[in-house]
Design a protein around this motif. Structure first.
Motif, mmCIF file in Angstrom:
data_model
loop_
_atom_site.group_PDB
_atom_site.id
_atom_site.type_symbol
_atom_site.label_atom_id
_atom_site.label_comp_id
_atom_site.label_asym_id
_atom_site.label_seq_id
_atom_site.Cartn_x
_atom_site.Cartn_y
_atom_site.Cartn_z
ATOM 1 N N ILE A 6 -107.110 21.670 37.770
ATOM 2 C CA ILE A 6 -106.069 22.155 38.663
ATOM 3 C C ILE A 6 -106.691 23.142 39.639
ATOM 4 C CG2 ILE A 6 -103.897 23.433 38.791
ATOM 5 C CD1 ILE A 6 -103.248 22.401 36.007
ATOM 6 N N THR A 7 -106.354 22.989 40.925
ATOM 7 C CA THR A 7 -106.828 23.910 41.947
ATOM 8 C C THR A 7 -105.647 24.729 42.434
ATOM 9 O OG1 THR A 7 -108.503 22.307 42.626
ATOM 10 C CG2 THR A 7 -108.021 24.110 44.148
ATOM 11 N N VAL A 8 -105.754 26.053 42.333
ATOM 12 C CA VAL A 8 -104.716 26.962 42.786
ATOM 13 C C VAL A 8 -105.363 27.959 43.741
ATOM 14 C CG1 VAL A 8 -102.994 28.670 42.099
ATOM 15 C CG2 VAL A 8 -103.457 26.719 40.605
ATOM 16 N N ASN A 9 -104.901 27.952 44.990
ATOM 17 C CA ASN A 9 -105.449 28.846 46.017
ATOM 18 C C ASN A 9 -106.968 28.787 46.079
ATOM 19 O OD1 ASN A 9 -102.903 29.709 46.771
ATOM 20 N ND2 ASN A 9 -102.891 31.375 45.287
ATOM 21 N N GLY A 10 -107.513 27.563 45.982
ATOM 22 C CA GLY A 10 -108.950 27.382 46.103
ATOM 23 C C GLY A 10 -109.730 27.616 44.829
ATOM 24 N N ALA A 54 -103.720 15.337 42.256
ATOM 25 C CA ALA A 54 -102.478 15.210 41.493
ATOM 26 C C ALA A 54 -101.739 16.539 41.510
ATOM 27 C CB ALA A 54 -102.794 14.800 40.056
ATOM 28 N N SER A 55 -100.444 16.463 41.325
ATOM 29 C CA SER A 55 -99.629 17.668 41.325
ATOM 30 C C SER A 55 -99.954 18.513 40.089
ATOM 31 C CB SER A 55 -98.146 17.303 41.321
ATOM 32 O OG SER A 55 -97.366 18.471 41.286
ATOM 33 N N PRO A 56 -100.254 19.799 40.284
ATOM 34 C CA PRO A 56 -100.565 20.657 39.139
ATOM 35 C C PRO A 56 -99.317 21.097 38.373
ATOM 36 C CG PRO A 56 -100.694 21.914 41.159
ATOM 37 C CD PRO A 56 -100.445 20.484 41.554
ATOM 38 N N MET A 57 -98.128 20.858 38.965
ATOM 39 C CA MET A 57 -96.883 21.307 38.349
ATOM 40 C C MET A 57 -95.728 20.524 38.951
ATOM 41 S SD MET A 57 -96.687 24.911 40.427
ATOM 42 C CE MET A 57 -98.463 25.039 40.581
ATOM 43 N N ILE A 90 -101.747 23.340 48.128
ATOM 44 C CA ILE A 90 -102.640 22.423 47.436
ATOM 45 C C ILE A 90 -103.797 22.184 48.399
ATOM 46 C CG2 ILE A 90 -102.884 20.186 46.303
ATOM 47 C CD1 ILE A 90 -100.797 22.117 44.999
ATOM 48 N N VAL A 91 -105.012 22.555 47.982
ATOM 49 C CA VAL A 91 -106.166 22.520 48.875
ATOM 50 C C VAL A 91 -107.169 21.460 48.431
ATOM 51 C CG1 VAL A 91 -105.899 24.955 49.490
ATOM 52 C CG2 VAL A 91 -107.400 24.323 47.608
ATOM 53 N N SER A 92 -108.011 21.079 49.368
ATOM 54 C CA SER A 92 -109.037 20.083 49.080
ATOM 55 C C SER A 92 -110.143 20.714 48.240
ATOM 56 C CB SER A 92 -109.632 19.545 50.384
ATOM 57 O OG SER A 92 -110.663 18.626 50.101
ATOM 58 N N PRO A 93 -110.513 20.058 47.126
ATOM 59 C CA PRO A 93 -111.590 20.591 46.297
ATOM 60 C C PRO A 93 -112.982 20.208 46.817
ATOM 61 C CG PRO A 93 -110.655 18.658 45.260
ATOM 62 C CD PRO A 93 -109.836 18.930 46.505
ATOM 63 N N ILE A 94 -113.037 19.292 47.808
ATOM 64 C CA ILE A 94 -114.312 18.798 48.333
ATOM 65 C C ILE A 94 -114.193 18.524 49.832
ATOM 66 C CG2 ILE A 94 -115.073 17.732 46.158
ATOM 67 C CD1 ILE A 94 -114.070 15.033 47.255
ATOM 68 N N ASP A 95 -115.347 18.385 50.488
ATOM 69 C CA ASP A 95 -115.386 17.868 51.852
ATOM 70 C C ASP A 95 -115.180 16.363 51.754
ATOM 71 O OD1 ASP A 95 -116.093 20.437 52.581
ATOM 72 O OD2 ASP A 95 -118.150 19.938 53.156
#
Length: 119
Positions: A6-10, A54-57, A90-95
């Motif tokens: 899960i990614t929250v605020n980067g 995917a949605s974290p919540m 919801i932010v991108s975890p990668i380029d």
């Protein structure tokens, strides 16, 4: 049990989620999104997908800030998900490049619902 990223605020968190038997009433799923316009980009093949977001919540899609084919950098906002009266970026975890967007503004999603792909 499921292991999720899960990614929250980067910030990326690895979490383990355990399903429990619940006595609450089932929640109705959101109606299917209308068909995409004919000019939409074709869906990428599964071998092209680098990441499925995917949605974290559970929550409601407030805005979608990207379009298929758009290039994004790690940390760029993809969409805003409202959960418990809070707007979550919801932010991108990668380029990557945005592939398929599987949701629409106003959709109600559950935790783990696939929102979009990055290719």
């Amino acid at each position: 049990m499921k292991n999720l990223k899960i990614t929250v605020n980067g910030q990326v968190y690895d979490v383990t989620v355990e399903e429990s038997s619940s006595t609450s009433a089932p929640v109705a799923s959101a109606p299917a999104a209308p068909a995409a316009p004919a000019a939409a980009a074709p869906a990428p093949s599964s071998s092209d997908v680098k990441e499925v977001i995917a949605s974290p919540m559970p929550g409601t899609i407030m805005t979608i800030e990207v379009n298929p084919g758009q290039k994004v950098k790690k940390g760029d906002n993809l969409l805003i998900l409202e959960a418990m009266k809070m707007e979550n970026e919801i932010v991108s975890p990668i380029d990557a490049t945005v592939g398929q967007i599987m949701i629409s503004k106003g959709d109600t999603v559950d935790s783990g619902t696939e929102l979009l792909t990055l290719i």
